[in-house]
Write a protein that holds these residues in place. Structure first.
Motif, PDB file in Angstrom:
ATOM      1  N   PRO A 233     -61.759  74.840 -25.607  1.00 11.72           N
ATOM      2  CA  PRO A 233     -62.569  74.179 -26.646  1.00 11.72           C
ATOM      3  C   PRO A 233     -63.619  75.097 -27.264  1.00 11.72           C
ATOM      4  CG  PRO A 233     -62.341  72.769 -24.723  1.00 11.72           C
ATOM      5  CD  PRO A 233     -61.804  74.114 -24.334  1.00 11.72           C
ATOM      6  N   ALA A 234     -64.247  75.949 -26.455  1.00 13.21           N
ATOM      7  CA  ALA A 234     -65.232  76.887 -27.001  1.00 13.21           C
ATOM      8  C   ALA A 234     -64.561  77.817 -28.007  1.00 13.21           C
ATOM      9  CB  ALA A 234     -65.892  77.690 -25.879  1.00 13.21           C
ATOM     10  N   GLY A 235     -63.402  78.363 -27.629  1.00 15.12           N
ATOM     11  CA  GLY A 235     -62.687  79.274 -28.517  1.00 15.12           C
ATOM     12  C   GLY A 235     -62.174  78.597 -29.765  1.00 15.12           C
ATOM     13  N   PHE A 236     -61.604  77.413 -29.609  1.00 14.41           N
ATOM     14  CA  PHE A 236     -61.033  76.695 -30.746  1.00 14.41           C
ATOM     15  C   PHE A 236     -62.103  76.169 -31.703  1.00 14.41           C
ATOM     16  CE2 PHE A 236     -56.633  75.308 -28.883  1.00 14.41           C
ATOM     17  CZ  PHE A 236     -56.318  76.641 -28.692  1.00 14.41           C
ATOM     18  N   CYS A 237     -63.305  75.915 -31.173  1.00 13.61           N
ATOM     19  CA  CYS A 237     -64.368  75.326 -32.004  1.00 13.61           C
ATOM     20  C   CYS A 237     -65.434  76.345 -32.427  1.00 13.61           C
ATOM     21  CB  CYS A 237     -65.020  74.160 -31.269  1.00 13.61           C
ATOM     22  SG  CYS A 237     -63.896  72.764 -30.975  1.00 13.61           S
ATOM     23  N   GLY A 238     -65.271  77.612 -31.999  1.00 19.07           N
ATOM     24  CA  GLY A 238     -66.152  78.669 -32.483  1.00 19.07           C
ATOM     25  C   GLY A 238     -67.539  78.685 -31.876  1.00 19.07           C
ATOM     26  N   ILE A 239     -67.635  78.388 -30.570  1.00 21.78           N
ATOM     27  CA  ILE A 239     -68.924  78.399 -29.877  1.00 21.78           C
ATOM     28  C   ILE A 239     -68.806  79.262 -28.614  1.00 21.78           C
ATOM     29  CG2 ILE A 239     -69.653  76.166 -30.804  1.00 21.78           C
ATOM     30  CD1 ILE A 239     -68.759  74.862 -28.174  1.00 21.78           C
ATOM     31  N   TYR A 240     -69.889  79.335 -27.844  1.00 19.79           N
ATOM     32  CA  TYR A 240     -69.902  80.109 -26.601  1.00 19.79           C
ATOM     33  C   TYR A 240     -69.632  79.177 -25.426  1.00 19.79           C
ATOM     34  CZ  TYR A 240     -72.287  83.516 -29.579  1.00 19.79           C
ATOM     35  OH  TYR A 240     -72.595  84.379 -30.602  1.00 19.79           O
ATOM     36  N   GLY A 241     -68.864  79.668 -24.455  1.00 20.66           N
ATOM     37  CA  GLY A 241     -68.585  78.864 -23.269  1.00 20.66           C
ATOM     38  C   GLY A 241     -68.345  79.755 -22.070  1.00 20.66           C
ATOM     39  N   SER A 266     -61.467  73.037  -9.993  1.00 25.34           N
ATOM     40  CA  SER A 266     -62.190  72.997 -11.253  1.00 25.34           C
ATOM     41  C   SER A 266     -63.626  73.474 -11.026  1.00 25.34           C
ATOM     42  CB  SER A 266     -62.176  71.557 -11.775  1.00 25.34           C
ATOM     43  OG  SER A 266     -62.957  71.425 -12.931  1.00 25.34           O
ATOM     44  N   VAL A 267     -64.226  74.046 -12.071  1.00 21.96           N
ATOM     45  CA  VAL A 267     -65.638  74.445 -12.030  1.00 21.96           C
ATOM     46  C   VAL A 267     -66.344  73.875 -13.252  1.00 21.96           C
ATOM     47  CG1 VAL A 267     -65.130  76.583 -10.777  1.00 21.96           C
ATOM     48  CG2 VAL A 267     -65.255  76.624 -13.277  1.00 21.96           C
ATOM     49  N   LEU A 268     -67.645  73.679 -13.149  1.00 22.63           N
ATOM     50  CA  LEU A 268     -68.445  73.224 -14.285  1.00 22.63           C
ATOM     51  C   LEU A 268     -69.073  74.430 -14.973  1.00 22.63           C
ATOM     52  CD1 LEU A 268     -70.321  70.163 -12.714  1.00 22.63           C
ATOM     53  CD2 LEU A 268     -68.207  70.148 -14.052  1.00 22.63           C
ATOM     54  N   GLY A 269     -69.157  74.359 -16.312  1.00 20.98           N
ATOM     55  CA  GLY A 269     -69.754  75.466 -17.058  1.00 20.98           C
ATOM     56  C   GLY A 269     -70.316  75.012 -18.394  1.00 20.98           C
ATOM     57  N   PRO A 270     -71.233  75.796 -18.967  1.00 22.94           N
ATOM     58  CA  PRO A 270     -71.929  75.409 -20.194  1.00 22.94           C
ATOM     59  C   PRO A 270     -71.185  75.781 -21.480  1.00 22.94           C
ATOM     60  CG  PRO A 270     -72.843  77.463 -19.358  1.00 22.94           C
ATOM     61  CD  PRO A 270     -71.771  77.036 -18.383  1.00 22.94           C
ATOM     62  N   LEU A 271     -71.410  74.989 -22.535  1.00 26.03           N
ATOM     63  CA  LEU A 271     -70.960  75.284 -23.900  1.00 26.03           C
ATOM     64  C   LEU A 271     -72.171  75.162 -24.811  1.00 26.03           C
ATOM     65  CD1 LEU A 271     -68.637  73.116 -22.541  1.00 26.03           C
ATOM     66  CD2 LEU A 271     -67.393  74.028 -24.491  1.00 26.03           C
ATOM     67  N   THR A 272     -72.360  76.137 -25.703  1.00 28.82           N
ATOM     68  CA  THR A 272     -73.542  76.133 -26.549  1.00 28.82           C
ATOM     69  C   THR A 272     -73.335  77.060 -27.743  1.00 28.82           C
ATOM     70  OG1 THR A 272     -75.969  76.481 -26.508  1.00 28.82           O
ATOM     71  CG2 THR A 272     -74.636  77.920 -25.130  1.00 28.82           C
ATOM     72  N   ASN A 273     -74.352  77.148 -28.605  1.00 34.88           N
ATOM     73  CA  ASN A 273     -74.227  77.969 -29.816  1.00 34.88           C
ATOM     74  C   ASN A 273     -74.864  79.347 -29.696  1.00 34.88           C
ATOM     75  OD1 ASN A 273     -72.818  76.421 -32.004  1.00 34.88           O
ATOM     76  ND2 ASN A 273     -74.297  74.868 -31.393  1.00 34.88           N
ATOM     77  N   SER A 274     -75.280  79.732 -28.484  1.00 32.35           N
ATOM     78  CA  SER A 274     -75.837  81.079 -28.287  1.00 32.35           C
ATOM     79  C   SER A 274     -75.663  81.486 -26.835  1.00 32.35           C
ATOM     80  CB  SER A 274     -77.335  81.115 -28.637  1.00 32.35           C
ATOM     81  OG  SER A 274     -78.083  80.367 -27.686  1.00 32.35           O
ATOM     82  N   ILE A 275     -75.579  82.796 -26.603  1.00 36.36           N
ATOM     83  CA  ILE A 275     -75.495  83.268 -25.212  1.00 36.36           C
ATOM     84  C   ILE A 275     -76.790  82.967 -24.474  1.00 36.36           C
ATOM     85  CG2 ILE A 275     -75.214  85.291 -23.720  1.00 36.36           C
ATOM     86  CD1 ILE A 275     -73.266  86.449 -25.605  1.00 36.36           C
ATOM     87  N   TYR A 276     -77.915  82.914 -25.198  1.00 35.75           N
ATOM     88  CA  TYR A 276     -79.182  82.551 -24.561  1.00 35.75           C
ATOM     89  C   TYR A 276     -79.056  81.185 -23.881  1.00 35.75           C
ATOM     90  CZ  TYR A 276     -84.134  81.615 -23.777  1.00 35.75           C
ATOM     91  OH  TYR A 276     -85.349  81.327 -23.185  1.00 35.75           O
ATOM     92  N   GLY A 277     -78.372  80.256 -24.552  1.00 34.17           N
ATOM     93  CA  GLY A 277     -78.181  78.934 -23.965  1.00 34.17           C
ATOM     94  C   GLY A 277     -77.376  78.993 -22.682  1.00 34.17           C
ATOM     95  N   ILE A 278     -76.352  79.858 -22.654  1.00 33.15           N
ATOM     96  CA  ILE A 278     -75.543  80.046 -21.445  1.00 33.15           C
ATOM     97  C   ILE A 278     -76.417  80.575 -20.309  1.00 33.15           C
ATOM     98  CG2 ILE A 278     -73.622  81.347 -20.434  1.00 33.15           C
ATOM     99  CD1 ILE A 278     -72.497  79.510 -22.510  1.00 33.15           C
ATOM    100  N   LYS A 279     -77.202  81.620 -20.614  1.00 33.43           N
ATOM    101  CA  LYS A 279     -78.064  82.241 -19.604  1.00 33.43           C
ATOM    102  C   LYS A 279     -79.107  81.247 -19.091  1.00 33.43           C
ATOM    103  CE  LYS A 279     -81.515  85.905 -19.013  1.00 33.43           C
ATOM    104  NZ  LYS A 279     -82.375  86.880 -19.732  1.00 33.43           N
ATOM    105  N   THR A 280     -79.725  80.503 -19.992  1.00 37.66           N
ATOM    106  CA  THR A 280     -80.768  79.545 -19.617  1.00 37.66           C
ATOM    107  C   THR A 280     -80.216  78.482 -18.672  1.00 37.66           C
ATOM    108  OG1 THR A 280     -81.888  79.919 -21.721  1.00 37.66           O
ATOM    109  CG2 THR A 280     -82.480  77.916 -20.523  1.00 37.66           C
TER     110      THR A 280
END
Length: 555
Positions: A233-241, A266-280
């Motif tokens: 979904p991150a790749g198909f929708c153009g965001i970071y995941g 399965s693992v849980l992980g973040p999706l967001t519009n910036s790598i800062y959001g992933i790191k945070t």
């Protein structure tokens, strides 16, 4: 139970009734209007401040709330309204609980006003959650009619951690029935669409998150990933995941498919519009010591040393390996162009990655999943009588074999047979580790390759019902490598022309080649994934920042 169709229809109707009338679009775009990504900007429902808030990334939002520029109530209200707008054009949401979220935001504002301090690193930030992540008192039906009307008795561990860090859970998002699909459709909530082109899939199984975050209806979302369900979904929708390694993010208290299957979980992980959001997100979760709340969580604090690339020469003279294809299916022209853009943008050394035994790895992973998948799906669906979905194609009602082959009639394997498959998995992981280590001979840095740059899939977002492979993501799940998706560009029919036929690896490769017509993929995002080793989340994020900065500078 009454007829499953009436249960599903009632739940969908109840969801619709929770949408405030003043947040409803005056006119829903016609199906011919494929790109709806700008609808929040143009529909007139969001004022200038709400647009400024929702167009801001996580770093700006957190700083603005902490400094009192915006209240959490204002930020949560703005994102809630935008999420509801996104839902009306992409069908991305499941649970809507506006009053509860705003009450939580008001409590956070009161705390900040009274004490002058924030509660934690996510203070006041609205966060969306994939439907399977439990919030006490709400449903997590996960696309199963059988689970409609079952309310969570407690929060998932991750929900508790996010709230203790100051976050405001505010919506839950759509998934495919069973979760085991790289698309998003179920009998309860229906199909989620891609905001960049609604004739294309948003991916799955975190497809609701992908669409919502891409439309900036959420600043930060959480999905899950067993074979690519965050990254597709991150790749198909153009965001970071980010797909973290097993146990880095606590999973306890979520509902799930294939529970008890712990060999390739399965693992849980973040999706967001910036790598800062992933790191945070990752820093906040690791900082909460999740291993004290979930026995399967890895005891590993956030490491600034690893983030500063201590194991990668301090970030000097990095060497990336590009995997142009996986030896199974050659990617479509836009994917290859995206990889070429990354290679040109990077100032670092780049070598080619020669994949080894990817088909064998994927077969091993499928065999692990299939060991009990059919029985798992039947046990869950039998109380309602709902059919197990066998095709995501809206024009195909005939049962077909899906990516897992798990819905086909298949005998359950014995415990001993499963052990042999798991032993094979161990052996394949050992071989791949050696393959990686052996690159020290060719990098020129004195180290093995720092990270692999690879496609997210052999195609960008594709027509509904056609995304039947997760080979480019699933391979890293079985190897348990941390992997970050980074957006690169979009399909351009003038640049991404059909190429002459290559020598096909197999029938799937031939079918993928024949499926490509650039006009059909109009506006679809192009993304890559940056793959590190097991539990290397900090380093993957840091190297992702380097690649992302290089891409932005190159553009």
């Amino acid at each position: 139970m009454s007829d499953w169709r009436s249960i599903a229809a009632k739940k969908k109707s109840e969801q619709d009734a929770l949408i405030p009338n003043e947040w409803r679009l005056v006119s829903i775009p016609s199906p011919s209007e494929i790109d709806v990504s700008r609808i929040p900007e143009t529909c007139g429902l969001l004022d200038a401040i709400e647009l400024e808030i929702t167009n801001s990334d996580v770093d700006v939002l957190l700083e603005s709330i902490a400094k009192g520029r915006w209240t959490s109530v204002a930020v949560t209200s703005a994102f809630y309204k935008r999420a509801i707008i996104a839902h009306q054009v992409t069908n991305c949401l499941t649970e809507i609980f506006i009053e509860r979220a705003l009450k939580r935001a008001a409590e956070l504002d009161e705390h900040l006003a009274t004490t002058g301090t924030v509660i934690g690193p996510l203070h006041g930030l609205p966060i969306s959650l994939k439907d399977q992540i439990n919030i006490k008192g709400l449903e997590s039906c996960m696309g199963y009619v059988s689970w409609v009307g079952t309310f969570a008795e407690r929060n998932a561990v991750l929900t508790d951690i996010l709230e203790s860090a100051g976050a405001v859970p505010f919506v839950k998002t759509n998934v495919p029935q069973t979760l085991m699909w790289p698309e998003t459709f179920n009998h309860v909530f229906g199909r989620t669409l891609n905001p960049h082109n609604r004739s294309l899939t948003s991916g799955g199984s975190s497809g609701g998150e992908g669409s919502l975050v891409a439309m900036r209806g959420s600043p930060l979302g959480v999905g899950s990933d067993i074979g690519g369900s965050v990254r597709i979904p991150a790749g198909f929708c153009g965001i970071y995941g980010l797909r973290p390694s097993y146990g880095r993010v606590p999973y306890a208290g979520c509902v799930n498919s294939l529970e008890g299957q712990d060999s390739a979980p399965s693992v849980l992980g973040p999706l967001t519009n910036s790598i800062y959001g992933i790191k945070t997100f990752m820093k906040a979760v690791a900082g909460a010591r999740p291993w004290l709340k979930d026995p399967l969580a890895v005891r590993k604090r956030w490491s600034e040393d690893e983030y500063n690339l201590a194991d990668h020469g301090g970030g000097n003279k990095l060497c990336f390996a590009i995997m142009w294809d996986d030896g199974i299916v050659v990617p479509h022209p836009p994917i290859t162009r995206g990889m070429e853009i990354v290679k040109k943008a990077l100032l670092n050394a780049v070598i080619d990655w020669k994949p080894s035994k990817h088909a064998e790895i994927l077969t091993c992973l499928r065999n692990i999943w299939q060991a009990g998948a059919q029985e798992d799906f039947q046990v869950v669906t039998s109380p309602s009588g709902e059919p197990v979905i066998s095709s995501m194609d809206p024009e195909d009602n005939t049962p077909v074999t899906d990516i897992l082959d798990a819905r086909a009639t298949k005998a359950t394997v014995s415990a001993y047979q499963l052990w042999q498959i798991q032993k094979q998995k161990r052996n394949l992981r050992e071989e791949y580790l050696q393959l990686w280590e052996d690159t020290v001979k060719t990098t020129g840095t004195g180290r093995a390759v720092d990270a692999i740059i690879a496609p997210v899939a052999a195609n960008t977002a594709i027509a509904h019902g056609k995304n039947r492979s997760a080979s480019y993501t699933s391979v890293w799940n079985m190897l348990d490598y941390s992997s970050l998706v980074i957006p690169v560009s979009k399909v351009d029919p003038e640049l991404d022309l059909v190429k002459a036929p290559h020598k096909f690896y197999n029938e799937d490769d031939k079918a993928n080649y024949e499926r490509y017509n650039p006009v059909d993929f109009m506006n679809a995002p192009i993304s890559i994934q940056l793959v590190g080793r097991t539990l290397e989340e900090e380093a993957v994020i840091a190297m992702g920042e380097i690649v992302d900065a290089a891409l932005k500078s190159h553009h």
